[in-house]
Scaffold this motif. Structure first.
Motif, PDB file in Angstrom:
ATOM      1  N   TRP B  69       6.467   1.692   3.355  1.00 12.35           N
ATOM      2  CA  TRP B  69       5.266   1.809   4.198  1.00 12.35           C
ATOM      3  C   TRP B  69       4.942   3.282   4.430  1.00 12.35           C
ATOM      4  N   ARG B  72       3.493   5.103   1.461  1.00 10.00           N
ATOM      5  CA  ARG B  72       2.088   4.794   1.256  1.00 10.00           C
ATOM      6  C   ARG B  72       1.220   5.515   2.287  1.00 10.00           C
ATOM      7  N   THR B  73       1.661   5.418   3.543  1.00 10.44           N
ATOM      8  CA  THR B  73       0.844   5.976   4.621  1.00 10.44           C
ATOM      9  C   THR B  73       0.690   7.484   4.474  1.00 10.44           C
ATOM     10  N   PHE B  78      -3.283   3.186   4.279  1.00  9.78           N
ATOM     11  CA  PHE B  78      -2.771   2.421   5.409  1.00  9.78           C
ATOM     12  C   PHE B  78      -2.341   1.010   5.003  1.00  9.78           C
ATOM     13  N   GLY B  79      -2.448   0.712   3.736  1.00 10.93           N
ATOM     14  CA  GLY B  79      -2.038  -0.602   3.283  1.00 10.93           C
ATOM     15  C   GLY B  79      -3.149  -1.624   3.415  1.00 10.93           C
ATOM     16  N   SER B  81      -4.476  -5.418   5.027  1.00  6.53           N
ATOM     17  CA  SER B  81      -4.273  -6.439   6.034  1.00  6.53           C
ATOM     18  C   SER B  81      -3.860  -7.730   5.348  1.00  6.53           C
ATOM     19  N   ARG B 286       1.417  -6.758   9.880  1.00  4.93           N
ATOM     20  CA  ARG B 286       2.150  -5.528  10.119  1.00  4.93           C
ATOM     21  C   ARG B 286       1.368  -4.249   9.842  1.00  4.93           C
ATOM     22  N   ASP B 287       0.728  -4.184   8.688  1.00  2.00           N
ATOM     23  CA  ASP B 287       0.091  -2.922   8.331  1.00  2.00           C
ATOM     24  C   ASP B 287      -1.060  -2.590   9.271  1.00  2.00           C
TER      25      ASP B 287
END
Lengths: 284, 322, 350, 592, 266
Positions: B69, B72-73, B78-79, B81, B286-287
Motif C-alpha cells: 500500500w 503505491r501511495t 491511492f489505490g 475503492s 481499506r484504500d
C-alpha cells in the motif's frame, strides 16, 4: 481660550473611590493642588498612595466602575473636566493633556505601526495638518529618534524599551498639549536610558514650554527636573512645595522618612532609615 | 520563513508514516474485512470469497499489505475503492466539492454571526443583549450536533420549505444556470446552519472574551488618553487585536474542511466526503479509508502550519526564523 | 483550596444553581435502582409507546390514570375515565444488589401490576423511559468523570515529565501526541472502535471501551497543554528555589508543579466533560457506542432517528436529548463560573 | 457614539433580512421538454396486452441504499447496483412478478431438450442496443465467456456452474443460442436465463485488454453504458441520483405501436437511510416507497394531501431466526467451541422446542410492529407464495408448554425460579447478533425477557457486523445467534444453508458428513429438488425440508414484518406483487 | 596550607553560552554569550555587589553559581574545590552551603504551600533527622529572625505584602544554614521604604551569621550601600572590579562612568 490669570490645572478636593458598598476604598481622598503654565510638578509617593489615580482622573481615564468620581473638581483651563461630556473630554485628551505611561512596551498597540499610532493622534486633533507623515517624522525627530522616516514603518516590538518610550513621548507631543502627564515614565528602564528620557523631557519642556506632571517615586529624578513636589500618602497630600525646599527641609515626617530611606550614591551610611508607617499615620 | 515552512512540511513525512501505520494496523486488527457483506449472503460460494480475498491481497500478512500500500501511495496512487471499483482519488474528487462547499459556507456563516455578536456582547457588556447571546451560545454549544441535524431534517420534512437532504433537486439538470445555483444554495442552507451554529457559538464566546481582554490593555488606555473616539477604539484598536486569535483559527478550520462534517453529512443526508468515508470505514473499504486518513491528517498538519503562519501574519510580534 | 473554591462557587447564583442541580443528577444516578420504578429491561409488550401516565390526587393519595390502547396500529392510548391505580411507596420488588453487595428488595415507589407507572412514557418494547433515563444517566454522567480522570492522569504524567525534563523524552512524547492529534478525531474513534471492540464484547464493557477510546483521543491535547504550562512554571523562581534547595525532580513535579496546575485542570476538566457526554451520545447515535441491553442517553436518543417518533408524537422519547442538553449546559456554565473564579484569564477554547 | 452603534446594528439586521428574503423566494425556471426519438420497432417486438397509455411523466423513486457502486454486472455485489443494472440490461427471459411465471425477454421463445440438460433460446429479431448496435447471439456468448473467464473473478461463475463445471454456451446462428448444462439444473431459466446480457460491441475491448472489471464503473460516461432494457442512463451523480431516460430501441410496445416505456424520465434519488426516503415519500416528493410496519400509520395520514395510497403486500420476505451453536468440534487449542454441557442442551430438540414455545411472537408483532407482522414457523415466509409450505409444526407462545418440554428434557427450577439442567448447571447462554438492525435488537431484548420468564438467563451481546460474521462463520466461539435473511425465490438460493456441508449451515456448518439423520435427509431432499425440472416434485421436496426444519428447529423462526408499499395514485398499470420490487413493469406505467 | 588565604568563591574564566539554532535542520548557528569569560573572587564574610543593566548577564552568573544553569566553560571553586561540572548528586552537599534569594517576591514562593511548608522543605532535605515539632520550632525561629511572627507560618504567600514575602524568601534561604547567598536583585521590585528594611535585614543577618553575599542589582546606590567590593558588568563581561569606594569615587571604565553619571542625584 487660555486663561492668563489662573493656573493651568487646579484640582480642588478631588475624591475618587474604588468599589462600592462594604469594599469601598478611598483611592484619592480630598486632595487639592495646582499646576501652572510651564511648571513641572512631581507627585511622589509609595505604591498605592493614589498618585496614578490622580493622574488618570484628570481626564477621567479610569474605568467606571470600579472607579467613582465622588467629589471635587478638576479645573483645566478653568473648565471642570469631571463635568465635561464624553465628547468634549475627548478634545481635552491628547490635545490638551497628553499621557505617557510606565510600560512603553504594553502602552503601544502591537498591531499598528509607529506611523499609524502617531498619525492617529495628529489626525484627531490637528485636522489642519495636511502632510501627516511629515508631521509624524517631525515628532520622532523631536524626541531624538535617528532616521525617523525609516522608523515610521516599524512595529512597537521592533524597538528597544527606550525607543518605545520616545515614541510614546513623540505621540504625546504630536498634538502640542498644554500638559504632559508622565506616569512613572522611566521605572521600567535601565538607568542610562532613564537619564536619556529625563534629559529629553527637560529639553522638550524648555522647547515647548508645556507643563509636566511627573509621577515618580525616585527622588533623584525629582531633584533633577521638578519645580514643585507634591507628596502623597495613602490617598492624601501630605506636603506640597518647591522642590528644593521640600528636599532640604521636609516638613512632614513622611516626606522626611521617604527621603531618608533612599540610599544615596557616594554617601555611604551605616544603616538605611526605614519608614514606620504606623507612626506616620499616628502623627498625621 | 521559507525554511520554516519547508521544515514543517518535511516533518509531515514521518508524521504521515506514523499515522498511516497506526490506522492501517487498526483496520487490520479489527475483525472482519471488506468481504463480510459477501460472507453474509447465502448464495455466495466459499471459493468465490477465497478468490476475492486473494485478489484484494487480504490473505497476505499485514506488513506485506502495508508495504505494498505504502509503495503505491508514495507513487501518488491511492489505490482503488473495492466497493466502487474506481480509483480512490477519482472517488474522493467526486465528493470533495460538496463537502468543501458545505464547510466553507458554514465557516462563513459562523464568522458572520460570531464576530458581530461577540463584539456587541463585549461592547454592551452585562446588558440584556450580552446575557441573551451568552445564553444562546450555551444552548448552541450544548445541543449535540447530530441531534440538531436530526431536528433540522424533521423540520425540513414537516415544513417543506427546505429540502430534506441531498445536494441538488431531482430536476436540477433541467434548471437554468441561475436556478441551478439557487438550487445548490437552497440545499446548503440547513446543513450550513446546523454545522455552523456550534462554531459560531464558540467563536462568539472567544471573540467576546478577547474583546474584554483587550479592552483592559494599556494600549487601549493610551488610545483613550489620545482622545480617540470610543467607537474607533472598539472597532479598530480593540477589534484588530481581539480578532487575531480567531484569524489563526482559520488554519484549524482548514484542517476540518474535508473531514469536519461527517456527522452532519450522515444525519442530514448530504452526499459529501464525510458520508462516503463513514461508509468506507463501516465497509472496511481499506484504500478509501487510508486515503481519507492521509488526506485528513495532511490537512490537519497543514492547517496547523497555516494557523502558525496566519498568526505571524496578523501579529507583527511573531516571526519565525527571522 | 477545594473548600474555598466550593464556597466561591456557591456564592455565585449561576454556579450554585448548576452545582446543586448536577449533584442532584448524580445522586439520582447513584440511587437509580432505588428511584426507578422498573428495571431497565422490564418490558410490557402490551404497552409499547405508552404516553406518560398522568399522576393525580385521588382519594387522599397519589394515583396514576389507567389507559386503554384504542388504536394499536399507531399506539394511541386514551385515559380511562375514573380508572386509577394508587401509587405505593416503598414497594416490594425483585431483590437486587445495590452497589453489587447490598441486597435490597424494595423500590421507592411503584404501582401494582398489571398497571404501569410510566412517568415519561414507554419505548418500543414497553420499557419505562423514566427508569431507563435514570439508569442511562449512570453512563452519561460518569463517562465524563472517568474520561477526565484518565486523560488527566496520562496528560499530567506525560506532559509534566516532558515539560520538566525536556530532551529525548520530551521529543518522543510530543511526537506521540502530534501523531494522535494529526488524525481527524472521528476517523480515529471509528478505527479504534472497530479494532478494539473484540476485546470488550460484553455490553457492560462497551462502556469501558468508549471511555478508553475517548480518553485515548483526549490525553494528547491535555499532555501538550500541561507540557506548555510546566515549561512556563518551570521558569518561575519558586521552582528554582526548590532546585537550589536540592529538591529532587519528582518531588518538585509533585509538590510544586502539579498543585499549581490544579486550577487549570479543574477548569479544563469542567469544560471538557461535555465533550465526553456529547462524544458518547454521538457514538451511540451512530450505533457504535453503548449497546443494548445497557442503556445510555445517547443510545436512547438514537431511537428518535425514527421518523415515527415525531410523526406519531412520541415526544417523551426525546427526553434523553433534553437530559443531555441540560447536563451539558450545566457543566458548561459551571465550568465558566469556576474559570472566572480560579483564572479569569484562561481563554475559552474555540 | 450610541447612535453609531445603533446604525451598525441596524444595517446588520437589514442585511440579514435581505439575505433571508432572498433565500426563501424560490427561483423559478422553465423545465425543458424531453425529446423522444422514434426509430422503427424491431421485427419481434413484444406487444403488451394492456390497453395503450400515453407518453409523459417522471417517476421518482428514493432509494435508501446510498446508490449503486458500479454498473458492471461482474462487479456488482449489492442490491442497489444489481437493481440499476437490471434496469438497463435485460436477460433472455423475464419473470412476471405477479404470476411468478417465466416470460420471454430478449429471447422470444426457448426449448428444453428431453434430457432436461439442453436449452435453446430464440432471440428476438431486430432488437437493438440503445446506441443502435444490433443485439445478437454473439452478445450472449460474450456474456458467458466473460462470466467464466478466470481473469474476471465474479460471483456468478459459480451460480452458473454445477459441481464447478460451467455450462456450454454455443451460438447456433445469429439469433439462436444453445446452453448445455453438465447436469440437470432446476432453476436454470430463472437464474441463468434471467441474468443480464452484456453488450459485446461495447465491452469487447475491455475484455481483450483484461480491464473488464474496471469498465462501467460509477465514473463511466452514461452514454457508454448501453442498454437493452426499458431505460438507459441519462446522468448519474454519485451519492445523489441516477436519471434514466427511455431506451429509444426498447423492444416492447403497445398495440397502437407506441414504444414503451411511456415515462419521460425515471429518477432514482439516493439517500442514506430509510427515514430520508420515507420523509421524501410522505411529503409527496417521490412516487413509491416501501414502508415498514411501524411507519404505516402516519404515512397513511398523508394519503389525501399527497394523493398516494399505501398498499398492504402481506408478509415480507425477511426471515428472522435464531439458532444455537451445535458445532461439536474444537478450536486449534483443543477447546470446544461450545461448553459440552451447553452443547447437550442445544442438541436436544426438546430444549429448542421449549425455547420456541417460550417466545412471544404475537407480543413482538403487537408491540413492536404495531400488529403488522406475521409469526414464522419455517424457512419460507408466506410472501413466497410459490414455495411456502403453510402446513408446518407451530410453536405458539406458551410458557406452560415450554416448561413441560423442559421438564421432560430433565431440567428443573430452584425456588427462585431459575432453571438448572440435570447436572445442576444453571441454564444460561449468550445471544449474539449484529447491532445494525433495530427490529432485530428489539426481538433480542424481548427474547431475553421471555427466556427470563422460563428461568433461563440470556446475556445479550450485540456485535459489529464484521465480528459477528467472523464468529458464526470462522471462529464458531458463540452459543446462540440471531440473524435475518432475505429469502424468497427459488430454494436453490438456500443450498449453502440447508446442505450440511454448506457454508451457512449456521448451527453446524461445513460438515464432512451429516451429523444427524434429519440433516442427512435434508441433504438428500435438497439435491433431489435441484436435479428435477418438475415443479410439483421440487415443491414436494422443498416442503418436506421446511417440515423437517420446523420440527427439528435448528433455526428457531421468529417473525416477519409485513410489507407495505406506498404509490402515488396518478399511475396506471401499477401491479404490486407479493414480493420483489413494484417497478418490475415500470415500462407499462403511465399517467392517468 | 594557608587556609584563611583561600577565598570562599573563586570564579575563573566562567562562560555561559546559550545556543541559537536555525534553518531546515535546526543546526546550531551561533550562541548567545550570556556570560563571557568572567573571573572574580569573593572573600568570606564580605558582600560583593554585581551591577549592570538588563541583559548584561548578571543574573546568569548568579544562577550559574548555584547551578540553575550549567556553565559552558571556566571553573568555579568553592572553598578551593572545583564545583563547576559536578553531577547533581555530587553537588547536593553544596546546596546546603550556597543559597539564593530571588527578585520577584510574587513568584518566588509556591502559592499552593503554606509558609511552614515552604521553609520546612529545606529542612526536610538537609536535616532529615528533625521531627515535625522540631521543624516547626525551627521555622518559628527563622521567621523571628527575619522579622515575622511564628503564627504567620500557617498562612499562604498571597496573604503577605511584597516585603514580607521577601523576608520569607530570606528565611527559606537561611533554613539550610548556608555560608553563601546569591541575592538576585532582592529589592528591585520593592517600594523604597520596604527596600530599606530588606537591605537592613540582609546586613543584620550578615553580621549575625557571618554570611557571604553576592548582591546583584541594577541600582548603583543600593549596591554601593551594601557592598564591600563591586563588579560592573556589561554585555556578559566584567568591565570593572574594585572596592565600592574606589568605583564610586574614581571610576576607570567608561561604561562605569556612564552608569554613575546616569544616576540622578538628590
Amino acid at each position: 481660550m487660555t486663561s492668563v490669570s489662573g493656573p493651568l490645572l487646579k484640582v480642588n478636593n478631588l475624591q475618587v473611590d474604588f468599589g462600592s458598598g462594604d469594599t469601598v476604598t478611598h483611592a484619592v481622598n480630598d486632595i487639592s493642588f495646582q499646576i501652572r503654565d510651564g511648571e513641572t510638578v512631581a507627585i511622589v509617593g509609595e505604591s498605592g498612595s493614589g498618585k496614578s489615580v490622580t493622574a488618570l482622573s484628570l481626564t477621567r481615564l479610569l474605568p467606571t466602575p470600579p472607579a467613582h468620581y465622588v467629589g471635587g473638581e478638576i479645573l483645566f483651563n478653568g473648565r471642570n473636566t469631571l463635568a465635561l461630556s464624553e465628547n468634549d473630554l475627548r478634545k481635552v485628551r491628547g490635545k490638551q493633556i497628553a499621557y505617557i505611561f510606565q510600560e512603553p512596551g504594553t502602552s503601544l498597540n502591537p498591531v499598528f505601526t509607529i506611523e499609524y499610532q502617531i498619525a492617529e493622534a495628529i489626525q484627531l486633533h490637528r485636522p489642519d495638518v495636511t502632510d501627516v507623515r511629515a508631521e509624524a517624522i517631525r515628532a520622532l525627530d523631536l524626541v531624538g529618534i535617528r532616521n525617523p522616516a525609516q522608523r515610521l514603518g516599524d512595529y512597537p516590538h521592533q524597538l528597544s524599551g527606550g525607543m518605545q518610550q520616545r515614541v510614546m513621548i513623540a505621540m504625546a507631543l504630536a498634538c502640542q498639549p498644554k500638559l504632559l502627564v508622565a506616569d512613572e515614565p522611566t521605572t521600567a528602564l535601565d538607568v542610562t536610558i532613564q537619564k536619556q528620557i529625563m534629559d529629553l523631557l527637560r529639553d522638550i519642556k524648555v522647547k515647548t514650554g508645556m507643563s509636566i506632571m511627573l509621577i515618580t517615586h525616585n527622588f533623584g529624578i525629582i531633584a533633577d527636573i521638578a519645580d514643585r513636589v507634591v507628596v502623597m500618602f495613602r490617598g492624601k497630600i501630605v506636603e506640597d512645595g518647591p522642590t528644593g525646599e521640600v528636599l532640604r527641609h521636609p516638613k512632614h515626617p513622611y516626606t522626611r522618612a521617604l527621603i531618608d530611606c533612599v540610599p544615596k550614591l557616594g554617601a555611604k551610611q551605616r544603616r538605611l532609615r526605614a519608614i514606620d508607617h504606623a507612626e506616620i499615620e499616628a502623627s498625621a | 520563513m521559507k525554511t520554516y515552512i519547508l521544515r514543517r512540511l518535511l516533518l509531515m513525512i514521518p508524521m504521515l508514516l506514523g499515522v498511516s501505520l497506526l490506522v492501517f494496523v487498526l483496520v487490520y486488527i479489527s475483525p472482519g474485512n471488506y468481504l463480510d457483506a459477501l460472507k453474509a449472503q447465502r448464495d455466495i460460494p466459499a471459493e468465490f470469497i477465497a478468490k476475492k480475498e486473494r485478489e484484494l491481497g487480504l490473505d497476505r500478512p499485514w506488513y506485506v499489505q502495508y508495504v505494498s500500500w505504502l509503495g503505491r501511495t508514495v507513487r501518488g496512487d491511492f489505490g482503488e475503492s473495492w466497493s466502487y471499483r474506481i480509483p480512490v482519488a477519482e472517488l474522493l474528487a467526486q465528493r470533495a466539492p460538496a463537502t468543501l462547499a458545505l464547510s466553507l459556507t458554514s465557516l462563513v456563516f459562523a464568522w458572520a454571526i460570531a464576530v458581530p455578536l461577540g463584539v456587541f456582547a463585549a461592547v454592551y457588556r452585562n446588558s440584556i443583549f450580552d446575557k441573551l447571546s451568552a445564553l444562546s451560545a450555551y444552548a448552541a454549544l450544548s445541543i449535540p450536533e447530530f441531534f440538531l441535524a436530526l431536528l433540522a431534517v424533521i423540520f425540513a420534512s414537516q415544513w417543506g420549505v427546505f429540502p430534506t437532504g441531498g445536494l441538488s433537486s431531482i430536476d436540477h439538470d433541467y434548471l437554468s444556470p441561475v436556478g441551478q445555483l439557487w438550487d445548490y444554495v437552497h440545499h446548503l442552507i440547513l446543513p450550513t446552519i446546523v454545522l455552523g451554529i456550534g462554531g459560531a457559538a464558540g467563536l462568539m464566546r472567544v471573540m467576546r472574551t478577547n474583546m474584554l481582554d483587550v479592552i483592559q490593555s494599556e494600549y487601549v488606555m493610551t488610545a483613550r488618553a489620545k482622545g480617540v473616539p470610543e467607537n474607533v477604539i472598539m472597532f479598530r484598536h480593540v477589534l484588530r487585536n481581539a480578532i487575531n486569535p480567531l484569524v489563526t483559527s482559520l488554519g484549524f478550520a482548514f484542517s476540518g474542511l474535508l473531514s469536519g462534517a461527517v456527522l452532519v453529512e450522515n444525519v442530514m443526508n448530504y452526499p459529501g466526503l464525510g458520508q462516503l468515508i463513514f461508509q468506507a470505514f463501516m465497509r472496511k473499504d481499506r484504500d478509501v479509508v487510508m486515503a481519507a486518513v492521509i488526506i485528513g491528517s495532511s490537512m490537519l498538519i497543514i492547517g496547523n502550519l497555516i494557523a502558525d503562519i496566519l498568526l505571524a501574519w496578523v501579529d507583527p510580534r511573531i516571526r519565525y526564523d527571522k | 483550596m477545594t473548600s474555598d473554591l466550593l464556597h466561591q462557587i456557591l456564592r455565585r447564583r449561576a454556579g450554585a444553581f448548576c452545582l446543586v442541580v448536577l449533584i442532584l443528577f448524580y445522586v439520582a444516578a447513584f440511587f437509580a435502582p432505588l428511584l426507578a420504578p422498573y428495571a431497565t429491561s422490564d418490558q410490557d409488550l402490551t404497552k409499547t409507546y405508552h404516553p406518560p401516565t398522568g399522576v393525580v390526587w385521588q382519594e387522599g393519595r397519589l394515583a396514576v390514570r389507567l389507559y386503554k390502547l384504542v388504536d394499536p396500529t399507531c399506539a394511541k392510548y386514551e385515559a380511562e375515565p375514573g380508572q386509577f391505580a394508587p401509587i405505593h411507596f416503598w414497594v416490594k420488588a425483585p431483590t437486587y444488589h445495590f452497589l453489587g453487595f447490598i441486597p435490597v428488595s424494595h423500590r421507592l415507589f411503584g404501582v401494582e401490576a398489571p398497571a404501569r407507572l410510566y412517568l415519561l412514557g414507554s419505548d418500543e418494547t414497553g420499557r419505562d423511559v423514566f427508569s431507563r433515563l435514570l439508569y442511562g444517566s449512570r453512563v452519561s454522567l460518569t463517562i465524563g468523570l472517568i474520561g477526565i480522570l484518565i486523560t488527566t492522569v496520562i496528560g499530567l504524567t506525560v506532559g509534566g515529565l516532558a515539560g520538566y525534563f525536556g530532551g529525548v523524552f520530551d521529543s518522543v512524547a510530543m511526537r506521540g501526541t502530534e501523531l494522535i492529534m494529526a488524525i481527524p478525531g472521528l476517523y480515529l474513534i471509528i478505527a479504534l472502535r472497530a479494532a478494539l471492540a473484540k476485546y470488550f464484547d460484553d455490553s457492560d464493557q462497551i462502556f469501558i471501551l468508549i471511555v478508553v477510546i475517548l480518553s485515548f483521543i483526549g490525553w494528547a491535547g491535555t499532555a501538550r497543554v500541561i507540557r506548555g504550562l510546566t515549561l512556563s512554571l518551570r521558569n518561575r523562581p519558586f521552582i528554582y528555589a526548590a532546585e537550589a534547595l536540592g529538591q529532587g525532580p519528582v518531588t518538585i513535579l509533585w509538590k510544586h508543579l502539579f498543585p499549581n496546575l490544579f486550577s487549570y485542570l479543574i477548569v479544563t476538566s469542567m469544560l471538557s466533560i461535555p465533550g465526553y457526554i456529547l462524544g458518547e451520545a454521538a457514538l451511540s447515535f451512530l450505533g457504535i457506542g453503548i449497546q443494548e441491553p445497557s442503556t445510555s442517553w445517547g443510545l436512547m436518543l438514537s431511537q428518535v432517528q425514527d421518523l415515527k417518533v415525531f410523526m406519531l408524537n412520541f415526544w417523551w422519547l426525546l427526553t434523553p436529548g433534553l437530559a443531555i442538553f441540560i447536563t451539558v449546559i450545566l457543566f458548561n456554565v459551571l465550568g465558566d463560573v469556576v474559570r472566572d473564579i480560579v483564572d479569569p484569564k484562561l481563554k475559552t477554547q474555540v | 457614539m450610541p447612535s453609531l452603534r445603533l446604525t451598525v446594528l441596524n444595517s446588520l439586521f437589514r442585511g440579514v433580512a435581505i439575505t433571508l428574503a432572498a433565500l426563501l423566494i424560490p427561483a423559478c425556471s422553465p423545465r425543458q421538454k424531453l425529446k423522444r426519438e422514434f426509430p422503427p420497432l424491431p421485427k419481434d417486438v413484444d406487444i403488451i396486452t394492456k390497453p395503450p397509455g400515453r407518453y409523459g411523466g417522471i417517476y421518482i423513486n428514493v432509494d435508501p441504499g446510498g446508490g449503486p457502486n458500479t454498473f458492471n454486472y461482474l462487479v456488482a455485489e449489492d442490491a442497489t447496483s444489481m437493481g440499476a443494472i437490471g434496469t438497463v440490461l435485460e436477460g433472455l427471459v423475464r419473470r412476471n412478478s405477479l404470476t411468478e411465471e417465466i416470460i420471454p425477454g430478449l429471447a422470444k421463445s426457448w426449448e428444453v431438450s428431453p434430457d432436461n440438460k439442453t436449452y435453446t433460446f430464440h432471440l428476438r429479431e431486430g432488437v437493438k442496443w440503445s446506441d443502435g448496435a444490433p443485439f445478437s447471439a454473439d452478445d450472449v456468448v460474450f456474456t458467458f465467456a466473460c462470466i467464466y473467464d478466470e481473469r474476471f473473478p465474479n460471483r456468478h461463475a459459480s451460480d452458473y456452474s454445477i459441481d464447478g463445471k460451467p455450462f456450454k454456451v454455443e451460438k447456433m446462428d445469429n439469433l439462436t443460442v444453445r446452453f448445455i448444462t453438465p447436469d440437470i439444473y432446476a432453476p436454470f431459466l430463472e437464474m441463468v436465463g434471467g441474468g443480464p446480457i452484456l453488450p459485446k460491441h461495447a465491452l469487447q475491448k475491455f475484455a481483450d485488454n483484461g480491464t473488464l472489471m474496471k469498465a462501467w464503473n460509477i465514473g463511466t460516461h452514461p452514454r457508454e453504458i448501453v442498454s437493452t432494457g426499458m431505460f438507459r442512463i441519462a446522468s448519474f451523480k454519485p451519492g445523489e441520483r441516477l436519471v434514466y431516460e427511455p431506451n429509444p430501441h426498447y423492444w416492447r410496445a403497445d398495440n397502437t405501436g407506441q414504444r414503451l416505456p411511456y415515462l419521460d424520465l425515471y429518477i432514482t434519488k439516493f439517500v442514506r437511510d430509510q427515514n430520508a426516503s420515507l420523509a421524501a415519500f410522505a411529503t409527496g416528493q417521490s412516487d413509491s416507497e416501501g414502508i415498514t410496519p411501524d411507519n404505516v400509520e402516519w404515512v397513511r395520514r398523508g394519503e389525501k394531501a399527497h394523493n398516494y395510497t399505501v398498499h398492504e403486500r402481506g408478509p415480507s420476505t425477511v426471515c428472522n431466526f435464531l439458532w444455537f451453536n451445535q458445532n461439536p468440534e474444537k478450536d486449534k487449542s483443543g477447546k470446544p467451541f461450545v461448553e459440552p454441557y451447553k452443547l447437550k442442551w442445544f442438541q436436544d430438540v426438546r430444549f429448542r422446542q421449549a425455547v420456541s414455545h417460550g417466545i412471544n411472537r404475537e407480543g413482538i408483532i403487537k408491540g413492536v410492529l404495531f400488529g403488522r407482522g406475521t409469526p414464522l414457523w419455517g424457512p419460507e415466509t408466506p410472501a413466497n407464495t410459490k414455495w411456502f409450505n403453510p402446513d408446518l409444526q407451530k410453536y405458539p407462545y406458551s410458557p406452560e408448554k415450554a416448561r413441560e418440554l423442559l421438564k421432560l428434557a430433565g431440567f428443573r427450577w430452584n425456588e427462585a425460579g431459575e432453571l438448572f439442567d440435570s447436572a445442576e448447571n444453571r441454564v444460561s447462554f449468550t445471544l449474539n447478533t449484529n447491532q445494525e438492525n433495530p427490529i432485530r435488537q428489539h426481538m433480542a431484548t424481548v427474547f431475553k425477557e421471555n427466556m427470563k420468564d422460563l428461568g433461563i438467563e440470556v446475556k445479550l451481546q450485540l456485535l459489529d457486523f464484521g465480528t459477528f460474521v467472523k464468529k458464526i462463520g470462522e471462529s464458531y466461539d458463540y452459543e446462540c445467534g440471531m440473524l435475518g435473511l432475505t429469502g424468497g425465490g427459488d430454494p436453490v438460493g438456500g443450498m449453502s444453508v440447508y446442505l450440511s456441508s454448506g457454508r451457512m449451515h449456521e448451527w453446524y456448518p461445513n460438515q464432512k458428513k451429516p451429523a444427524t439423520a434429519w440433516e442427512a435427509r435434508i441433504d438428500e431432499l435438497m439435491m433431489k429438488q435441484l436435479k428435477t425440472l418438475n415443479l410439483a416434485e421440487r415443491k414436494k421436496y422443498w416442503f418436506e425440508v421446511q417440515r423437517i426444519m420446523s420440527e427439528q428447529l435448528p433455526f428457531i423462526y421468529l417473525i416477519t414484518p409485513n410489507s407495505y408499499e406506498g404509490v402515488k395514485n396518478r399511475w396506471e398499470n401499477v401491479e404490486i406483487p407479493k414480493s420483489g420490487g413494484i417497478t418490475w413493469n415500470l415500462d407499462e406505467y403511465y399517467l392517468k | 596550607m594557608n587556609a584563611p588565604a583561600t577565598p570562599l568563591l573563586q570564579v575563573e574564566n566562567l562562560k555561559v553560552h546559550f545556543p541559537i539554532t536555525a534553518g531546515l535542520l535546526q543546526r546550531r548557528i551561533g550562541e548567545v554569550k550570556a556570560v563571557d569569560d568572567v573571573s572574580f573572587t569573593i572573600e568570606r564574610g564580605t558582600t560583593v555587589g554585581l551591577v549592570g543593566e538588563s541583559g548584561s548577564g548578571k543574573t546568569t552568573i548568579g544562577r550559574a553559581l548555584i547551578r540553575l544553569v550549567n556553565p559552558t566553560g571556566g571553573t568555579i571553586r568553592y572553598n578551593g574545590k572545583d564545583i563547576t561540572f559536578l553531577r547533581e548528586s555530587q553537588f547536593r552537599p553544596y546546596r546546603k552551603k550556597i543559597q539564593i534569594i530571588f527578585q520577584d517576591p510574587y513568584n518566588s514562593l509556591n502559592p499552593r504551600l503554606t509558609i511552614f511548608k515552604i521553609i520546612s522543605e529545606a529542612l526536610e532535605i538537609h536535616f532529615p533527622a528533625l521531627g515535625l515539632e522540631q521543624r516547626r520550632a525551627r521555622v518559628a525561629e527563622l521567621l523571628g529572625k527575619v522579622g515575622l511572627k511564628p503564627e504567620h507560618m500557617d498562612r499562604y504567600p498571597h496573604e503577605f505584602s511584597g516585603g514580607q514575602r521577601q523576608r520569607i524568601g530570606i528565611a527559606r534561604a537561611l533554613a539550610v544554614e548556608p555560608e553563601f547567598i546569591v541575592c538576585d536583585e532582592p529589592v528591585s521590585a520593592l517600594d523604597v521604604s520596604v527596600q530599606a528594611q530588606i537591605v537592613n535585614l540582609l546586613q543584620d543577618l550578615q553580621e549575625e551569621l557571618g554570611l557571604t553575599y553576592l548582591f546583584i542589582a541594577h541600582d548603583l546606590a543600593v549596591v554601593e550601600h551594601i557592598s564591600d567590593f563591586v563588579l560592573v558588568m556589561n554585555q556578559g563581561k566584567i568591565v570593572e572590579a574594585a572596592t565600592a569606594e574606589a568605583i564610586y569615587q574614581n571610576p576607570q571604565d567608561p561604561y562605569t562612568k556612564r552608569l554613575l553619571d546616569a544616576v540622578p542625584k538628590i
